[in-house]
Each structure stands twice: as structure tokens, then as C-alpha cells.
Design a protein around this motif. Structure first.
Motif, mmCIF file in Angstrom:
data_model
loop_
_atom_site.group_PDB
_atom_site.id
_atom_site.type_symbol
_atom_site.label_atom_id
_atom_site.label_comp_id
_atom_site.label_asym_id
_atom_site.label_seq_id
_atom_site.Cartn_x
_atom_site.Cartn_y
_atom_site.Cartn_z
ATOM 1 N N THR A 43 42.591 38.495 35.475
ATOM 2 C CA THR A 43 41.692 39.539 35.982
ATOM 3 C C THR A 43 40.336 39.495 35.269
ATOM 4 O O THR A 43 39.464 40.289 35.584
ATOM 5 C CB THR A 43 42.302 40.945 35.777
ATOM 6 O OG1 THR A 43 42.523 41.153 34.376
ATOM 7 C CG2 THR A 43 43.610 41.097 36.519
ATOM 8 N N ARG A 44 40.171 38.604 34.285
ATOM 9 C CA ARG A 44 38.862 38.585 33.633
ATOM 10 C C ARG A 44 37.833 37.889 34.510
ATOM 11 O O ARG A 44 38.194 37.094 35.393
ATOM 12 C CB ARG A 44 38.948 37.970 32.224
ATOM 13 C CG ARG A 44 38.875 36.471 32.151
ATOM 14 C CD ARG A 44 38.263 36.022 30.819
ATOM 15 N NE ARG A 44 38.509 34.615 30.520
ATOM 16 C CZ ARG A 44 37.903 33.597 31.104
ATOM 17 N NH1 ARG A 44 37.057 33.785 32.120
ATOM 18 N NH2 ARG A 44 38.182 32.361 30.732
ATOM 19 N N ALA A 45 36.559 38.187 34.261
ATOM 20 C CA ALA A 45 35.488 37.604 35.080
ATOM 21 C C ALA A 45 35.289 36.137 34.699
ATOM 22 O O ALA A 45 35.504 35.772 33.541
ATOM 23 C CB ALA A 45 34.195 38.374 34.838
ATOM 24 N N HIS A 55 39.620 26.419 36.935
ATOM 25 C CA HIS A 55 39.906 26.885 35.573
ATOM 26 C C HIS A 55 40.939 28.009 35.583
ATOM 27 O O HIS A 55 41.809 28.069 34.719
ATOM 28 C CB HIS A 55 38.614 27.337 34.892
ATOM 29 C CG HIS A 55 37.631 26.222 34.776
ATOM 30 N ND1 HIS A 55 36.659 25.990 35.720
ATOM 31 C CD2 HIS A 55 37.499 25.259 33.845
ATOM 32 C CE1 HIS A 55 35.966 24.927 35.368
ATOM 33 N NE2 HIS A 55 36.460 24.461 34.228
ATOM 34 N N TYR A 56 40.803 28.878 36.514
ATOM 35 C CA TYR A 56 41.732 29.995 36.711
ATOM 36 C C TYR A 56 41.695 30.361 38.186
ATOM 37 O O TYR A 56 40.780 29.977 38.923
ATOM 38 C CB TYR A 56 41.260 31.258 35.945
ATOM 39 C CG TYR A 56 41.555 31.273 34.462
ATOM 40 C CD1 TYR A 56 42.822 31.577 33.979
ATOM 41 C CD2 TYR A 56 40.537 31.011 33.538
ATOM 42 C CE1 TYR A 56 43.080 31.619 32.612
ATOM 43 C CE2 TYR A 56 40.794 31.055 32.165
ATOM 44 C CZ TYR A 56 42.071 31.363 31.723
ATOM 45 O OH TYR A 56 42.328 31.398 30.379
ATOM 46 N N ARG A 57 42.685 31.184 38.599
ATOM 47 C CA ARG A 57 42.538 31.918 39.854
ATOM 48 C C ARG A 57 42.084 33.309 39.446
ATOM 49 O O ARG A 57 42.827 34.026 38.774
ATOM 50 C CB ARG A 57 43.869 31.999 40.600
ATOM 51 C CG ARG A 57 44.354 30.640 40.979
ATOM 52 C CD ARG A 57 45.544 30.593 41.863
ATOM 53 N NE ARG A 57 46.043 29.224 41.807
ATOM 54 C CZ ARG A 57 45.450 28.175 42.370
ATOM 55 N NH1 ARG A 57 44.349 28.343 43.073
ATOM 56 N NH2 ARG A 57 45.940 26.965 42.236
ATOM 57 N N TRP A 85 44.503 40.926 32.200
ATOM 58 C CA TRP A 85 45.798 40.333 32.531
ATOM 59 C C TRP A 85 45.649 38.832 32.764
ATOM 60 O O TRP A 85 44.642 38.379 33.328
ATOM 61 C CB TRP A 85 46.370 40.986 33.789
ATOM 62 C CG TRP A 85 46.954 42.324 33.515
ATOM 63 C CD1 TRP A 85 46.283 43.506 33.435
ATOM 64 C CD2 TRP A 85 48.328 42.612 33.260
ATOM 65 N NE1 TRP A 85 47.162 44.524 33.138
ATOM 66 C CE2 TRP A 85 48.422 44.013 33.028
ATOM 67 C CE3 TRP A 85 49.494 41.841 33.206
ATOM 68 C CZ2 TRP A 85 49.640 44.637 32.755
ATOM 69 C CZ3 TRP A 85 50.697 42.467 32.932
ATOM 70 C CH2 TRP A 85 50.766 43.846 32.714
ATOM 71 N N TYR A 86 46.680 38.110 32.341
ATOM 72 C CA TYR A 86 46.769 36.669 32.572
ATOM 73 C C TYR A 86 48.197 36.390 32.997
ATOM 74 O O TYR A 86 49.122 37.049 32.499
ATOM 75 C CB TYR A 86 46.510 35.878 31.282
ATOM 76 C CG TYR A 86 45.117 35.962 30.723
ATOM 77 C CD1 TYR A 86 44.706 37.066 29.985
ATOM 78 C CD2 TYR A 86 44.218 34.918 30.911
ATOM 79 C CE1 TYR A 86 43.433 37.132 29.454
ATOM 80 C CE2 TYR A 86 42.932 34.978 30.374
ATOM 81 C CZ TYR A 86 42.551 36.097 29.651
ATOM 82 O OH TYR A 86 41.293 36.159 29.118
ATOM 83 N N GLY A 87 48.397 35.403 33.860
ATOM 84 C CA GLY A 87 49.770 35.107 34.228
ATOM 85 C C GLY A 87 49.944 33.741 34.860
ATOM 86 O O GLY A 87 49.005 33.152 35.397
HETATM 87 P P1 5GP Z 1 40.414 32.788 27.853
HETATM 88 O O1 5GP Z 1 40.065 34.118 28.420
HETATM 89 O O2 5GP Z 1 39.638 32.489 26.583
HETATM 90 O O3 5GP Z 1 40.312 31.674 28.877
HETATM 91 O O4 5GP Z 1 41.964 32.811 27.455
HETATM 92 C C1 5GP Z 1 42.434 33.838 26.675
HETATM 93 C C2 5GP Z 1 43.884 33.640 26.292
HETATM 94 O O5 5GP Z 1 44.709 33.790 27.432
HETATM 95 C C3 5GP Z 1 44.221 32.278 25.694
HETATM 96 O O6 5GP Z 1 45.001 32.506 24.517
HETATM 97 C C4 5GP Z 1 45.046 31.627 26.752
HETATM 98 O O7 5GP Z 1 46.004 30.736 26.198
HETATM 99 C C5 5GP Z 1 45.721 32.819 27.389
HETATM 100 N N1 5GP Z 1 46.189 32.555 28.739
HETATM 101 C C6 5GP Z 1 45.564 31.853 29.713
HETATM 102 N N2 5GP Z 1 46.320 31.808 30.813
HETATM 103 C C7 5GP Z 1 47.461 32.498 30.521
HETATM 104 C C8 5GP Z 1 48.652 32.792 31.266
HETATM 105 O O8 5GP Z 1 48.846 32.411 32.424
HETATM 106 N N3 5GP Z 1 49.585 33.542 30.632
HETATM 107 C C9 5GP Z 1 49.448 33.983 29.363
HETATM 108 N N4 5GP Z 1 50.430 34.687 28.832
HETATM 109 N N5 5GP Z 1 48.354 33.709 28.637
HETATM 110 C C10 5GP Z 1 47.365 32.984 29.210
#
Ligand code: 5GP
Length: 195
Positions: A43-45, A55-57, A85-87
Motif C-alpha cells: 500500500t505504500r506509494a 518492483h511491486y504491485r 501493508w506488504y504481502g
Molecule cells: P521497501 O518499502 O523499502 O521497498 O520495503 C520495506 C520492507 O518491506 C523490506 O524489509 C521488505 O523486505 C519488506 N517487504 C517487501 N515485500 C514484502 C512482502 O510481500 N511481505 C513482507 N512481509 N514484507 C515485505
């Protein structure tokens, strides 16, 4: 499908600024086609240069929540100290493992813990900085962060490094080529074939 034909999960964590992304990119290039990176949802920008789907969705908080409720995530978490949130989506993992392709998750320590509880045989690797001072120097050298954000990342890094011994392997990132070599050796020892 026989267990031996299925791909394995590779979980890599390490503090922000340790050089994870560079190392991971290089490791992936050594095993082209055999090992793929799971693209996480967040959810981050997006930061400048970051592309959706590469890089991400990048999801809105609402879409993330709906997909979480539908059970689309293998693991997801409000990452410690980040407020977003990250997932890992099942769709990034399941179809590939069943094809025998290995999947690399670059996720935080709490997400990794969650994966380790669900899968019996992931290969887990923690990348450590040569020292805490070196990590701070690298974070400052990026020059993309505010002082507040650097301090937050350092306190998260302390939390992460306390959990490093949950990982099967710890690799110190002294130099990128050596770290890449160490990780490639771990993966080939476990049966991942080189190009
Ligand atoms: P950034 O915002 O700097 O790209 O990543 C921040 C943190 O989120 C990093 O420690 C990265 O490993 C973690 N991260 C990225 N993707 C995921 C994910 O899908 N699940 C979890 N649990 N952490 C994630």
C-alpha cells in the motif's frame, strides 16, 4: 506431482540499506528461468523509478484489504516500523512451484516467520551488513531519505537483526560479488540448477 519435481521457496530478508535488492537481482540473473522473484503487493506509494508490476504491485489500502479478506495472500503484514501493508500473493508463488520453478521472496522478518510456519522446506537466508555503522553509512549515502526516515530504518534494522538466527543461513554482505556467490552456492547445494 512428486515432491522432487516441485520448486522450492527461497526467503531472503535483511535490513533496509544492506544491499538486498542488488544482490537479489544478481542472483536471479544467474538462474534465469529456474528461479523467479515474487512481486509483492504494497500500500505504500511508488518511489521515483519504481514501476507497478515490476518492483511491486501498488494497491490502495481498500484493494489490499479486499484481497486479504479473499485469502489471496500467502502472508501479509503491516511491516514493522513502516505503517504500510506488504504481502506475498499466492498467485506469485503457487503456479510456479507446481511447475518446478523456484520462487524467491524478498520479505521482512515477520513475514518470513509466517512463511516458515506454513512451508516445511523453504530455504531461508538473512543478509547482514558488515557492521551496524556500515549500514548507517549506506543509508545516509542513498540521500533519498529524511533524517527521521533514516532513524526509523535503523531502529527497524535493530529489530530485524535480533531475529536473524531464525534463518537457516546468514550471509554477511562485505562485497556484492562475494554475497552473490555465497547465496548461489547455498541454492546449488540445495539442488537448483545453474543456466
Ligand atoms: P521497501 O518499502 O523499502 O521497498 O520495503 C520495506 C520492507 O518491506 C523490506 O524489509 C521488505 O523486505 C519488506 N517487504 C517487501 N515485500 C514484502 C512482502 O510481500 N511481505 C513482507 N512481509 N514484507 C515485505
Amino acid at each position: 506431482m512428486a515432491e522432487a519435481q516441485r520448486g522450492k521457496l527461497v526467503v531472503i530478508s535483511g535490513p533496509s540499506g544492506v544491499g538486498k535488492s542488488t544482490v537479489v537481482r544478481e542472483v536471479l540473473s544467474r538462474f534465469d528461468g529456474q528461479l523467479r522473484l515474487s512481486i509483492s503487493a504494497t500500500t505504500r506509494a511508488p518511489r521515483p523509478q519504481e514501476q507497478d508490476g515490476v518492483h511491486y504491485r501498488f494497491l490502495s489500502s481498500e484493494e489490499f484489504r479486499q484481497r486479504r479478506e479473499r485469502g489471496e495472500f500467502l502472508e501479509c503484514i503491516e511491516v514493522f516500523g513502516r505503517g504500510h501493508w506488504y504481502g506475498t500473493l499466492w498467485s506469485e508463488v503457487r503456479p510456479f512451484l507446481s511447475e518446478g520453478i523456484w520462487v524467491l521472496l524478498e520479505i521482512d522478518v515477520d513475514g518470513a516467520e509466517n512463511v516458515l510456519q506454513q512451508f516445511s522446506d523453504p530455504i531461508s537466508i538473512f543478509i547482514r551488513p558488515a557492521s551496524f555503522e556500515e549500514l548507517e553509512r549506506r543509508l545516509r549515502a542513498r540521500a533519498t531519505e529524511t533524517e527521521e526516515s533514516i532513524q526509523r530504518r535503523l531502529s527497524v534494522a535493530r529489530h530485524e537483526m535480533q531475529l536473524a538466527d531464525r534463518y537457516e543461513f546468514q550471509v554477511v554482505n562485505d562485497t556484492v560479488p562475494q554475497t552473490v556467490e555465497d547465496i548461489c552456492n547455498i541454492l546449488t547445494d540445495r539442488g537448483l540448477a545453474h543456466d
